[in-house]
Scaffold this active site. Structure first.
Site, mmCIF file in Angstrom:
data_model
loop_
_atom_site.group_PDB
_atom_site.id
_atom_site.type_symbol
_atom_site.label_atom_id
_atom_site.label_comp_id
_atom_site.label_asym_id
_atom_site.label_seq_id
_atom_site.Cartn_x
_atom_site.Cartn_y
_atom_site.Cartn_z
ATOM 1 N N CYS A 84 0.805 -1.230 0.000
ATOM 2 C CA CYS A 84 0.000 0.000 0.000
ATOM 3 C C CYS A 84 0.834 1.274 0.000
ATOM 4 O O CYS A 84 0.300 2.360 -0.248
ATOM 5 C CB CYS A 84 -0.926 0.005 1.209
ATOM 6 N N GLY A 121 -10.704 -13.998 -4.139
ATOM 7 C CA GLY A 121 -10.407 -14.860 -3.004
ATOM 8 C C GLY A 121 -8.971 -14.829 -2.556
ATOM 9 O O GLY A 121 -8.636 -15.353 -1.507
ATOM 10 N N ARG A 193 -23.639 -3.123 7.436
ATOM 11 C CA ARG A 193 -23.283 -4.532 7.643
ATOM 12 C C ARG A 193 -21.965 -4.690 8.397
ATOM 13 O O ARG A 193 -20.977 -4.024 8.077
ATOM 14 C CB ARG A 193 -23.179 -5.233 6.280
ATOM 15 N N CYS A 204 -14.783 0.735 6.560
ATOM 16 C CA CYS A 204 -13.685 0.092 5.830
ATOM 17 C C CYS A 204 -13.565 0.746 4.453
ATOM 18 O O CYS A 204 -14.567 0.991 3.782
ATOM 19 C CB CYS A 204 -13.961 -1.399 5.652
#
Length: 385
Positions: A84, A121, A193, A204
């Protein structure tokens, strides 16, 4: 890195963040062209070195980005991977070249496209040799644990964490480069959620596509290029964490603290001098922890700093004035570069509708990169005019 000679930011560029159907090289070129134009550079041969940060889009990304700008074949193009912090690292290296006299003009670029390259994934998994990864740890889970511990130790509430999303979305309301923006209530954030308790979806950052670019040059080139408002790089520091997995204080971040301390020492600028900060707010708890780690407030007073309104307009220091990663999204290799581009625009009074007043004189950016403790890197930069 203590700068051996003065380094200035001549021009910056960035793209809108979000989902893009064009690849990373198109995004990177768009940001680079904006930065070059803002720097009054009309010939590719004027640039003497280039660094391109990218996290997941393959090999020789820099050459792919710059080939259509006429830069291949006459200057070194170095590809940078640091998770990052790749974009911030690319600009740090461009600054180093100018500071050491290796170049008079250099460009740093960060770019990323996840929409076209996402491996479902497996995205952003650290190496399976990482003991934490083997046991199923992912970034959201790690930050959720930090949030739980911080709430236990300080009495912070879910509503306190939600305030950061509310603040950053409000900052981004009129920012054309932001992905998520506009008013959102504390209740909407808290009731979204649950991803990893106590972190909800709205706490997030989204994984985005985008790019940022920065052209840096020597004092002599500032004059030759006719840059009307050059931004001096007061300091740029990179540090990496030690290779270990021993117990640690998860409500702090010693690498960020050490990086910030070194930056203040080398630049001669203290946290009290900083007007705006773009930090690594990948999750709400991250921003809250970094208030203290960056010295914006005394240890143990991050929650008070937030509650007292010191991280927004009218406070001590506007944190995430562009809206941060919580509003922009996070295109891994591009975020660090975009932070710097956005900060320079604030310092040049080029942010209509979301401009910080008075116009900032000192800005700091902070970006982190890595998975487990052993692979973490921190990059901090201070700019002023």
């Amino acid at each position: 890195m203590k700068l051996e000679r003065k380094v200035y930011i001549a021009g910056v560029g960035e793209t809108k963040f979000g989902r893009h159907e064009v690849d990373f090289d198109v995004l990177g070129r768009a940001a680079a062209l904006e930065a070059l134009k803002a720097s009054n550079i009309d010939r590719p041969t004027m640039v003497q070195s280039a660094y391109v940060g990218n996290g997941t889009n393959g090999m020789v990304t820099g050459q792919t980005v710059l080939k259509d700008l006429g830069m291949c074949g006459h200057l070194p193009i170095i590809n940078v991977e640091s998770a990052c912090s790749a974009g911030g690292m690319a600009i740090h290296l461009a600054v180093r070249d100018v500071a050491l006299g290796l170049a008079d003009v250099a460009i740093g670029i960060g770019c990323e496209n996840h929409t076209l390259h996402m491996a479902q994934g497996t995205a952003f998994a650290t190496a399976m040799s990482d003991i934490e990864t083997v046991h199923g740890a992912v970034m959201t889970g790690k930050y959720a644990m930090r949030a739980q511990r911080y709430m236990y130790e300080t009495g912070a509430t879910a509503e306190d964490l939600a305030m950061i999303t509310v603040k950053n979305r409000r900052h981004a309301t009129n920012n054309p480069y932001a992905w998520f923006k506009g008013e959102i209530s504390i209740e909407e954030v808290v009731n979204s959620r649950v991803v990893a308790s106590p972190l909800t979806l709205q706490q997030c950052c989204g994984i985005a596509d985008g790019a940022g670019a920065v052209v840096v040059c020597s004092e002599e080139m500032v004059k030759k290029l006719g840059i009307k408002k050059p931004i001096r790089v007061a300091g740029s520091v990179v540090r990496s964490g030690p290779y270990h997995n021993r117990p640690r204080d998860i409500t702090g971040d010693d690498i960020t603290e050490e990086t910030a301390h070194q930056l203040y020492e080398e630049s001669g600028i203290g946290p009290e001098d900083v007007n705006i900060v773009e930090l690594h707010d990948a999750f709400t708890i991250a921003e809250l922890l970094y208030y203290e780690c960056l010295g914006l407030c005394p240890k143990g007073e991050g929650l008070k700093f937030l509650r007292d309104g010191n991280a927004t307009h009218g406070g001590k220091c506007v944190v995430s004035p562009r809206g941060g990663m919580l509003s922009y999204g996070h295109p891994i290799g591009a975020s660090g570069a975009a932070q710097i581009a956005a900060s320079v625009k604030q310092m040049r009074n080029q942010c209509p509708g979301y401009q910080v007043e008075p116009v900032p004189r000192v800005a700091m950016t902070h970006v982190t990169g890595g998975g487990c403790r052993a692979r973490n890197t921190r990059h901090a930069r201070c700019t002023c005019w």
